[in-house]
Design a protein around this motif. Structure first.
Motif, PDB file in Angstrom:
ATOM      1  N   GLY A  91       0.753  -1.154   0.082  1.00 49.87           N
ATOM      2  CA  GLY A  91      -0.072   0.079  -0.131  1.00 49.87           C
ATOM      3  C   GLY A  91       0.580   1.406   0.167  1.00 49.87           C
ATOM      4  O   GLY A  91       0.425   2.321  -0.347  1.00 49.87           O
ATOM      5  N   PHE A  92       2.019   1.205   0.611  1.00 51.08           N
ATOM      6  CA  PHE A  92       2.873   2.477   0.586  1.00 51.08           C
ATOM      7  C   PHE A  92       3.340   2.905  -0.856  1.00 51.08           C
ATOM      8  O   PHE A  92       2.958   3.970  -1.255  1.00 51.08           O
ATOM      9  N   GLY A  93       3.727   1.958  -1.577  1.00 50.11           N
ATOM     10  CA  GLY A  93       4.351   2.116  -2.956  1.00 50.11           C
ATOM     11  C   GLY A  93       3.043   2.738  -3.767  1.00 50.11           C
ATOM     12  O   GLY A  93       2.903   3.644  -4.444  1.00 50.11           O
ATOM     13  N   GLU A  94       1.814   1.909  -3.686  1.00 52.30           N
ATOM     14  CA  GLU A  94       0.789   2.266  -4.332  1.00 52.30           C
ATOM     15  C   GLU A  94       0.192   3.547  -4.206  1.00 52.30           C
ATOM     16  O   GLU A  94      -0.163   4.458  -5.189  1.00 52.30           O
ATOM     17  N   GLN A  95       0.116   4.018  -2.923  1.00 50.24           N
ATOM     18  CA  GLN A  95      -0.527   5.351  -2.493  1.00 50.24           C
ATOM     19  C   GLN A  95       0.593   6.129  -2.704  1.00 50.24           C
ATOM     20  O   GLN A  95       0.330   7.493  -3.237  1.00 50.24           O
ATOM     21  N   PHE A  96       2.020   6.114  -2.515  1.00 50.66           N
ATOM     22  CA  PHE A  96       2.970   7.123  -3.022  1.00 50.66           C
ATOM     23  C   PHE A  96       2.672   7.420  -4.693  1.00 50.66           C
ATOM     24  O   PHE A  96       2.802   8.660  -4.987  1.00 50.66           O
TER      25      PHE A  96
END
Length: 155
Positions: A91-96
């Motif tokens: 989720g971090f990479g996706e949201q970033f």
């Protein structure tokens, strides 16, 4: 107190001109997170892994890297560090990338930013080298969520 290490990956930066690393250090200090070390290493898989593994032994709570997360041939940070993060936080990479898309458009697609935990249960963020991207990641994702992520992993 929460502690962090900052690792800048670049063939052209030094500690003196590493604006992104300094931006990260300032934001962490403002959030009362102690920065125990700042290093600059070249865009080389072995150098990156060696520095990362050395820094994780100093036992920080958080390791933040910046630089080398794009798709250019010299951008090898993702390739070096992804294998060292057995627990990833997709989720971090996706949201970033979603936030970056809103800021810079489709260029955000080339980012391979990621987050996860290493074998020592340290929270690791792998960020682009852009100062603006580091500010975005810190202010909108990392600082609001890092204590919760550490708490959840340490249960």
């Amino acid at each position: 107190m929460t502690t962090a290490t900052i690792l800048t990956i670049s063939d052209t930066r030094t500690l003196d001109n590493d604006k992104s690393g300094q931006t990260i250090a300032t934001a962490l200090a403002t959030a009362e997170i102690s920065v125990s070390q700042r290093l600059v290493v070249p865009d080389d898989i072995v150098a990156i892994q060696s520095a990362f593994l050395k820094e994780e032994q100093t036992d920080p709570d958080i390791i933040i890297t910046n630089g080398g997360t794009g798709i250019a041939r010299r951008d090898v940070t993702f390739d070096a560090l992804e294998p060292l993060l057995p627990v990833t936080i997709p989720g971090f990479g996706e949201q970033f990338r979603q936030i970056s898309f809103e800021e810079i458009g489709t260029h955000a697609l080339a980012s391979r930013a990621l987050a996860g935990f290493n074998v020592r249960e340290q929270l690791c963020f792998v960020l682009p080298g852009s100062t603006s991207a580091c500010q975005t990641a810190l202010q909108q994702l990392i600082l609001p969520e890092l204590h919760h992520l550490l708490f959840e992993r340490r249960k």
